[in-house]
Design a protein around this motif. Structure first.
Motif, PDB file in Angstrom:
ATOM      1  N   ARG A 183       0.817  -1.226   0.000  1.00  0.00           N
ATOM      2  CA  ARG A 183       0.000   0.000   0.000  1.00  0.00           C
ATOM      3  C   ARG A 183       0.847   1.270   0.000  1.00  0.00           C
ATOM      4  NH1 ARG A 183      -5.214  -1.013   3.929  1.00  0.00           N
ATOM      5  NH2 ARG A 183      -5.369  -3.274   3.749  1.00  0.00           N
ATOM      6  N   ASP A 186       0.500   5.770  -3.909  1.00  0.00           N
ATOM      7  CA  ASP A 186      -0.828   6.374  -4.072  1.00  0.00           C
ATOM      8  C   ASP A 186      -0.717   7.499  -5.095  1.00  0.00           C
ATOM      9  OD1 ASP A 186      -3.464   7.212  -3.750  1.00  0.00           O
ATOM     10  OD2 ASP A 186      -3.012   8.428  -1.987  1.00  0.00           O
ATOM     11  N   TRP A 224       2.149  -6.894  -4.701  1.00  0.00           N
ATOM     12  CA  TRP A 224       2.205  -5.471  -4.389  1.00  0.00           C
ATOM     13  C   TRP A 224       3.085  -4.714  -5.379  1.00  0.00           C
ATOM     14  CZ3 TRP A 224      -1.373  -3.095  -2.120  1.00  0.00           C
ATOM     15  CH2 TRP A 224      -2.115  -3.715  -1.114  1.00  0.00           C
ATOM     16  N   GLY A 243      -7.294  -3.164  -7.187  1.00  0.00           N
ATOM     17  CA  GLY A 243      -7.580  -3.955  -5.997  1.00  0.00           C
ATOM     18  C   GLY A 243      -6.590  -5.080  -5.826  1.00  0.00           C
ATOM     19  N   ASN A 245      -5.324  -8.018  -2.525  1.00  0.00           N
ATOM     20  CA  ASN A 245      -5.165  -8.534  -1.162  1.00  0.00           C
ATOM     21  C   ASN A 245      -6.075  -7.835  -0.155  1.00  0.00           C
ATOM     22  OD1 ASN A 245      -3.994 -10.266   0.735  1.00  0.00           O
ATOM     23  ND2 ASN A 245      -2.428  -8.754   1.302  1.00  0.00           N
ATOM     24  N   GLY A 246      -7.338  -7.681  -0.529  1.00  0.00           N
ATOM     25  CA  GLY A 246      -8.296  -7.091   0.390  1.00  0.00           C
ATOM     26  C   GLY A 246      -8.176  -5.589   0.567  1.00  0.00           C
ATOM     27  N   ALA A 247      -7.506  -4.913  -0.348  1.00  0.00           N
ATOM     28  CA  ALA A 247      -7.346  -3.458  -0.274  1.00  0.00           C
ATOM     29  C   ALA A 247      -7.637  -2.857  -1.654  1.00  0.00           C
ATOM     30  CB  ALA A 247      -5.945  -3.072   0.182  1.00  0.00           C
ATOM     31  N   THR A 248      -8.063  -1.599  -1.668  1.00  0.00           N
ATOM     32  CA  THR A 248      -8.442  -0.947  -2.919  1.00  0.00           C
ATOM     33  C   THR A 248      -7.866   0.460  -3.000  1.00  0.00           C
ATOM     34  OG1 THR A 248     -10.515  -2.194  -3.044  1.00  0.00           O
ATOM     35  CG2 THR A 248     -10.386  -0.182  -4.353  1.00  0.00           C
ATOM     36  N   TRP A 249      -7.307   0.776  -4.177  1.00  0.00           N
ATOM     37  CA  TRP A 249      -6.909   2.152  -4.495  1.00  0.00           C
ATOM     38  C   TRP A 249      -7.921   2.719  -5.466  1.00  0.00           C
ATOM     39  CZ3 TRP A 249      -6.117   3.988  -9.434  1.00  0.00           C
ATOM     40  CH2 TRP A 249      -5.703   5.324  -9.526  1.00  0.00           C
ATOM     41  N   TRP A 258      -4.569   3.747   0.088  1.00  0.00           N
ATOM     42  CA  TRP A 258      -5.322   2.515  -0.072  1.00  0.00           C
ATOM     43  C   TRP A 258      -6.308   2.340   1.069  1.00  0.00           C
ATOM     44  CZ3 TRP A 258      -4.526  -1.552  -3.752  1.00  0.00           C
ATOM     45  CH2 TRP A 258      -3.556  -1.264  -4.720  1.00  0.00           C
ATOM     46  N   GLN A 259      -7.472   1.778   0.736  1.00  0.00           N
ATOM     47  CA  GLN A 259      -8.516   1.558   1.722  1.00  0.00           C
ATOM     48  C   GLN A 259      -8.774   0.067   1.875  1.00  0.00           C
ATOM     49  OE1 GLN A 259      -9.918   4.342   3.353  1.00  0.00           O
ATOM     50  NE2 GLN A 259      -8.263   5.358   2.213  1.00  0.00           N
ATOM     51  N   ASP A 260      -9.149  -0.348   3.083  1.00  0.00           N
ATOM     52  CA  ASP A 260      -9.546  -1.737   3.301  1.00  0.00           C
ATOM     53  C   ASP A 260     -10.812  -2.035   2.516  1.00  0.00           C
ATOM     54  OD1 ASP A 260      -7.455  -2.216   5.048  1.00  0.00           O
ATOM     55  OD2 ASP A 260      -8.625  -1.632   6.811  1.00  0.00           O
TER      56      ASP A 260
END
Length: 272
Positions: A183, A186, A224, A243, A245-249, A258-260
């Motif tokens: 993460r 950005d 990553w 998206g 591994n359970g995270a999203t940009w 990045w957000q969960d």
């Protein structure tokens, strides 16, 4: 003899100081609530790792991502990536220049007249990075050498000492773009009110494959790396969401990195 001030003068001074602090605090909170879009119109990228924070232009981020991908394809250690970044920061500020000293061009300011390749080839960051690493691995124990010495052994610059000051920034970039720190990358780019262009995800994956070879995700670190590469190239390929591994940009200037959340697992990086 020290001058004496009346109680009234001291009181006024205190009031002025308090008001100044109050105004400053008020402005700070007002600016925090003001959408960043109002003052930020140029695309930018931010790299955050435990080693520090850097702000890059999209071109600098794209070249950084390319260097890391080429290194991964060649199975080189992170130290090789640090040396490459330190060199590129000094030579071109991580920009793909079409000019330089004498006939030098590209990210690493390589010279066609010295056998590095044609001018056109050297302005291809994938080609230029491969040529740099091919020369670096021929330097005995390069990974144990000071950055400036390793870079100078490849570049043979007139001022090899100049590479050393870039080591701190190079380590930040390497930690982020190799995927070691999740993460970490950005980016944001502006969109107008016209219908948004369709994301060119197939073209993005094809370009990634030129640098990385196989785009298969075989580890979280590699995942990553691909995610960071995708975010860095988001503007170029009209990507608004990544998206992994359970995270999203998202391409959202109000989002703080990045957000969960998201459906992407560890074997696939989703682009849209």
């Amino acid at each position: 003899m020290r001058p004496r001030f009346s109680r009234a003068v001291i009181t006024i001074a205190i009031i002025v100081a308090v008001l100044a602090v109050g105004v400053s605090v008020g402005l700070y909170h007002l600016l925090k609530r003001t959408p960043r879009l109002a003052v930020q119109e140029e695309p930018f990228c931010v790299v955050k790792t435990p080693e520090g924070v850097l702000t890059l232009s999209p071109e600098q981020a794209q070249i950084s991502a390319t260097i890391a991908a080429v290194a991964a394809r060649r199975r080189l250690p992170e130290r090789a990536v640090v040396i490459a970044y330190g060199t590129a920061l000094q030579e071109s500020k991580l920009l793909n220049l079409d000019y330089g000293d004498r006939d030098s061009v590209g990210v690493f300011q390589q010279r066609p007249s010295q056998g590095w390749g044609t001018k056109k080839q050297l302005q291809d960051p994938v080609y230029a990075t491969n040529k740099f690493f091919a020369a670096l691995v021929k330097v005995k124990d390069y990974h144990k050498m000071p950055l400036a010495d390793a870079a100078q052994a490849v570049q043979r610059s007139a001022g090899g000492y100049a590479y050393a000051p870039h080591e701190g920034d190079a380590k930040i970039l390497a930690a982020a773009f190799t995927g070691r720190v999740p993460r970490a990358v950005d980016c944001w780019y502006p969109t107008d009110k016209t219908p948004a262009p369709k994301p060119r995800t197939a073209a993005a994956r094809k370009q990634l494959a030129r640098a990385l070879g196989s785009t298969a995700i075989t580890s979280k670190r590699r995942g990553w790396l691909v995610a960071a590469w995708s975010v860095a190239h988001a503007e170029k390929y009209a990507i608004t969401r990544v998206g992994y591994n359970g995270a999203t940009w998202l391409n959202d200037i109000e989002a703080d990195g990045w957000q969960d959340g998201g459906t992407a697992g560890t074997r696939r990086v989703e682009l849209s």
